[in-house]
Design a protein around this motif. Structure first.
Motif, short mmCIF file in Angstrom:
data_model
loop_
_atom_site.label_atom_id
_atom_site.label_comp_id
_atom_site.label_asym_id
_atom_site.label_seq_id
_atom_site.Cartn_x
_atom_site.Cartn_y
_atom_site.Cartn_z
N ALA A 1 0.86 -1.18 0.00
CA ALA A 1 0.00 0.00 0.00
C ALA A 1 0.90 1.22 0.00
O ALA A 1 1.95 1.22 0.63
N LYS B 1 -6.97 0.35 3.68
CA LYS B 1 -6.56 -0.06 2.33
C LYS B 1 -7.41 0.71 1.33
O LYS B 1 -8.63 0.73 1.45
N TYR C 1 -5.19 -4.05 -5.27
CA TYR C 1 -5.21 -5.36 -4.61
C TYR C 1 -5.94 -6.42 -5.44
O TYR C 1 -5.93 -7.60 -5.10
#
Length: 183
Positions: free
Chosen positions: A9, A76, A81
């Motif tokens: 991240a 997040k 992802y």
């Protein structure tokens, strides 16, 4: 079955390691859950990943799937992802068998399985190098940005199918898709 895939991240100007854990339960009603403080775009990954896996010719398991993005206390954000989640599902369901313990993966998936570019590749590539990753799978659109980092093998991928075909020890394919070999 449990699978782990490594991603990252971007927090400010730096990247932080994210462990994408995927568990496919043998019992329970079919369900797909993402935990670990996901924002709306990460929650929407469920639909992108499901469609991308199916449209790439793989099977999406009709089971209880839990995805944990660790550490759980870090919010997040963004679609980067998608690709590691899809790879985790393929690993956990036994459709992909390879060792990814020294590999980092990032990328957004389109519904047809194509991989779209993401923001923040440079700090993620630096993190991969600092974490002693031997390879970093990135969207084809981000390959030159990631290749700036020396001593990191970058594998650009344009689709989930290409990644799937590259991973199972197909050295010829890997060499053709590599932007920069380790020195």
């Amino acid at each position: 079955m449990l699978a782990k895939v490594y991603s990252s991240a971007v927090v400010g100007l730096d990247a932080v390691s994210i462990e994408v854990e995927v568990d496919i339960a043998s019992q329970g009603l079919p369900n797909f859950t993402i935990v670990g403080l996901p924002d709306k775009s990460v929650e929407e990954a469920k639909e992108r990943v499901r469609s991308a896996i199916r449209n790439s010719g793989a099977d999406f398991p009709a089971r209880r799937i839990t995805v944990n993005l660790a550490p759980g206390d870090l919010p997040k954000e963004g679609p980067s992802y998608d690709l590691p989640i899809a790879v985790g599902i393929l690993l956990a369901s036994g459709q992909l068998t390879t060792d990814l313990t020294d590999t980092m993966i990032t990328g957004e998936l389109s519904l047809d399985g194509k991989v779209r570019g993401v923001a923040g590749i440079l700090p993620q590539a630096l993190l991969a190098l600092n974490n002693h990753c031997s390879s970093f799978f990135v969207p084809d659109d981000n390959k030159y940005e990631a290749a700036v980092i020396e001593n990191l093998t970058v594998y650009p991928v344009s689709s989930l199918t290409q990644l799937f075909n590259t991973l199972p020890n197909n050295k010829r394919s890997r060499l053709q898709n590599t932007v920069k070999m380790k020195k």
